[in-house]
Motif scaffolding. Structure first.
Motif, PDB file in Angstrom:
ATOM      1  N   PHE A   5       1.448  -1.255  -0.489  1.00 44.92           N
ATOM      2  CA  PHE A   5      -0.044   0.038   0.056  1.00 44.92           C
ATOM      3  C   PHE A   5       1.002   1.307   0.272  1.00 44.92           C
ATOM      4  O   PHE A   5       2.159   1.609   0.350  1.00 44.92           O
ATOM      5  N   TRP A   6       0.954   2.112  -0.683  1.00 44.47           N
ATOM      6  CA  TRP A   6       1.110   3.267  -0.550  1.00 44.47           C
ATOM      7  C   TRP A   6       1.100   4.810  -0.797  1.00 44.47           C
ATOM      8  O   TRP A   6      -0.446   4.774  -1.502  1.00 44.47           O
ATOM      9  N   THR A   7       1.924   5.688  -0.852  1.00 43.71           N
ATOM     10  CA  THR A   7       0.375   7.084  -0.807  1.00 43.71           C
ATOM     11  C   THR A   7       2.159   7.979  -0.845  1.00 43.71           C
ATOM     12  O   THR A   7       3.220   7.536  -1.275  1.00 43.71           O
ATOM     13  N   VAL A   8       1.734   9.139  -1.614  1.00 39.96           N
ATOM     14  CA  VAL A   8       2.769  10.389  -1.518  1.00 39.96           C
ATOM     15  C   VAL A   8       2.166  11.711  -1.137  1.00 39.96           C
ATOM     16  O   VAL A   8       0.335  11.952  -0.874  1.00 39.96           O
ATOM     17  N   THR A   9       2.519  12.147  -0.100  1.00 41.52           N
ATOM     18  CA  THR A   9       2.288  13.246   0.528  1.00 41.52           C
ATOM     19  C   THR A   9       2.521  14.490   0.075  1.00 41.52           C
ATOM     20  O   THR A   9       2.742  14.298  -1.171  1.00 41.52           O
ATOM     21  N   PRO A  10       1.460  15.741   0.144  1.00 44.63           N
ATOM     22  CA  PRO A  10       2.021  17.004  -0.371  1.00 44.63           C
ATOM     23  C   PRO A  10       3.257  17.138  -0.707  1.00 44.63           C
ATOM     24  O   PRO A  10       3.623  18.049  -1.712  1.00 44.63           O
ATOM     25  N   GLY A  11       4.037  16.798   0.295  1.00 46.54           N
ATOM     26  CA  GLY A  11       5.750  17.207   0.195  1.00 46.54           C
ATOM     27  C   GLY A  11       6.482  16.266  -0.423  1.00 46.54           C
ATOM     28  O   GLY A  11       7.152  17.128  -0.594  1.00 46.54           O
ATOM     29  N   GLY A  12       5.591  15.525  -1.220  1.00 45.82           N
ATOM     30  CA  GLY A  12       6.529  14.414  -2.340  1.00 45.82           C
ATOM     31  C   GLY A  12       6.924  13.880  -1.607  1.00 45.82           C
ATOM     32  O   GLY A  12       8.412  12.521  -1.971  1.00 45.82           O
ATOM     33  N   GLY A  21      -3.405  -9.887  12.050  1.00 47.17           N
ATOM     34  CA  GLY A  21      -4.274  -8.369  11.631  1.00 47.17           C
ATOM     35  C   GLY A  21      -3.493  -8.594  10.419  1.00 47.17           C
ATOM     36  O   GLY A  21      -2.830  -8.962   9.369  1.00 47.17           O
ATOM     37  N   TYR A  22      -4.523  -7.419   9.241  1.00 49.18           N
ATOM     38  CA  TYR A  22      -4.461  -7.468   7.728  1.00 49.18           C
ATOM     39  C   TYR A  22      -3.848  -5.532   7.550  1.00 49.18           C
ATOM     40  O   TYR A  22      -4.695  -4.929   7.357  1.00 49.18           O
ATOM     41  N   PRO A  23      -2.884  -5.558   6.860  1.00 45.20           N
ATOM     42  CA  PRO A  23      -3.032  -4.386   6.486  1.00 45.20           C
ATOM     43  C   PRO A  23      -3.797  -3.544   5.657  1.00 45.20           C
ATOM     44  O   PRO A  23      -4.031  -4.481   4.590  1.00 45.20           O
ATOM     45  N   ALA A  24      -4.497  -2.755   5.338  1.00 44.89           N
ATOM     46  CA  ALA A  24      -6.071  -2.320   4.751  1.00 44.89           C
ATOM     47  C   ALA A  24      -5.779  -1.031   3.906  1.00 44.89           C
ATOM     48  O   ALA A  24      -5.854  -0.644   2.780  1.00 44.89           O
ATOM     49  N   ALA A  25      -4.633  -0.166   4.526  1.00 45.96           N
ATOM     50  CA  ALA A  25      -4.459   1.324   3.733  1.00 45.96           C
ATOM     51  C   ALA A  25      -3.400   1.943   4.656  1.00 45.96           C
ATOM     52  O   ALA A  25      -3.097   1.777   5.595  1.00 45.96           O
TER      53      ALA A  25
END
Length: 452
Positions: A254-261, A294-298
């Protein structure tokens, strides 16, 4: 609401090959000087436009140059070495230069090229205006898969930007980017309308583009598994996070990008999860519970190095709970005051969570249940976790729907946007940063919310 792209600018000086326009007379063997040279732009880019020469030889192309003007006594002294040059075909009538600095002065020069040489130069001095605050917009996919833009203020009608937006991303200018059907090309849909155009090609995309606050684009490479970045103004991608190959077996990512990159990836199995990222220390962590189950979801993150992980419990309980992984730590810290039906979002400064007042285990919702799940699903407050600690603000008018991580979006001000899929208040909602009455933006259903 997207940023206006052009601001009128006044040409401070006009020079044609060292001679006044009225007396300039280029030889007939080369093109004449371009006419009607004008510059428009914003704090970070300029567009120079022109018309054909009135005399001279046939034009075969154009040379356009942007040069920072050195002002020795200016507090906003321009840096040297920032010259940009474009060579354009004869049909061109404008050129755009990006990466400029607010309140800096530049010289933009245009000259026509011919078979036997170049015509005389027309130069315009132009000062980039002061940077203006950018009004962000909310983006989402509607039921048909189209990308829709809403003003984050909650005032104003929605606008459809792209018809097929699975895996879209948007930049601060309001331009929207989507992957092509064969996942090899990023297609740009201009904010002001008009024909879609190719932004970059020859790629190995997955149907999940992301963007940061500057407008850089990101995706997980379908072949290497690495997180790739397409910088603003570039056509060639670069690897920003190598994950050692694509995910295989129990490795779920699962991955994300913050406003600061900052790029943050939560991966691994339920017994050996890890966090990796740019500006985030790579480390192993353990899931909650005595046995680490448990199971990572986000996953969400802010620009201070905090990572927020949603964990789905094992078994039939059907609970989802958010945990914080603080900088330098490997243990997850629970941030929720209670189990609940909930909605989460993050911006540069922290994490926001909307929780229902009551909760029930999933079996109570099964048809064979004799008790039912008649709990209070109204959302009484908004919880905010940031570098200054934890705070809550009261909320009214919103009732949660189904269980799950239900990730939404948050703007720079702290307004939170969520989609409620069922119950008495379905639709797209805005919860102000200061709390209070929630505002319904639409009664329709939307997915994949983001703010740019």
């Amino acid at each position: 609401m997207y940023r206006a792209l052009l601001m009128a600018a006044t040409a401070a000086a006009l020079v044609i090959g060292g001679a006044a326009p009225a007396t300039a007379s280029p030889p007939s063997s080369v093109p004449g000087a371009p006419t009607s040279v004008q510059v428009t732009g914003t704090a970070d880019h300029a567009v120079v436009s022109w018309h054909r020469p009135r005399s001279g030889a046939r034009v075969t192309g154009w040379k356009v140059v942007l040069t920072p003007v050195h002002r020795a006594h200016s507090a906003h002294r321009a840096h040297r070495g920032g010259t940009q040059t474009d060579r354009l075909p004869a049909r061109a009538r404008s050129a755009r230069f990006d990466g400029l600095r607010a309140e800096r002065t530049y010289r933009l020069s245009v000259r026509a090229l011919g078979h036997r040489g170049a015509g005389r130069v027309v130069s315009v001095r132009w000062t980039a205006p002061e940077a203006q605050p950018v009004a962000q917009s909310l983006y989402a996919l509607d039921a048909s898969g189209a990308v829709v833009r809403f003003p984050t203020s909650g005032a104003g009608a929605a606008t459809t930007v792209a018809a097929d937006g699975a895996g879209y991303a948007a930049d601060p200018n309001g331009d929207v980017y989507t992957p092509s059907a064969d996942l090899t090309t990023i297609v740009e849909h201009p904010a002001g309308g008009g024909a879609a155009r190719t932004r970059a090609s020859g790629l190995h995309l997955t149907a999940d583009l992301r963007s940061d606050g500057a407008g850089n684009l990101y995706w997980a490479d379908a072949v290497s598994g690495a997180i790739e970045q397409l910088p603003v103004g570039a056509t060639t991608a670069r690897t920003v996070l190598d994950l050692g190959g694509p995910a295989v077996g129990p490795d779920q990512r699962f991955w994300t990008v913050t406003p600061g990159g900052r790029v943050v990836v939560l991966g691994g199995s339920t017994t050996s999860p890890y966090v990796k990222g740019t500006g985030v220390a790579a480390r192993s962590t353990t899931l909650p519970g005595s046995n680490g189950v448990g199971y990572p979801a986000a996953v969400l993150a802010d620009d201070h190095g905090d990572v927020f992980v949603d964990i789905r419990s094992p078994g039939a309980a059907g609970s989802w709970a958010w945990y914080e992984l603080r900088p330098g730590e490997s243990a997850l810290t629970k941030v929720e005051p209670r189990l609940a039906f909930e909605y989460a979002a993050a911006n540069a400064d922290g994490f926001s969570l909307l929780q229902s007042a009551g909760w029930c285990a999933a079996p109570a919702e099964y048809p064979i249940s004799h008790t039912g799940c008649n709990v209070d699903r109204s959302v009484p407050e908004k919880l905010v976790v940031g570098p200054g600690g934890t705070s809550t603000t009261p909320v009214s008018g919103l009732t949660a729907g189904s269980r799950g991580p239900n990730t939404g979006a948050a703007d720079a001000h702290g307004d939170v946007f969520v989609d409620v899929d069922s119950g008495p208040t379905p639709g797209l909602w805005r919860v102000p940063a200061e709390g209070g009455a929630a505002q319904q933006l639409s009664a329709a259903q939307y997915s994949r919310l983001s703010v740019s």
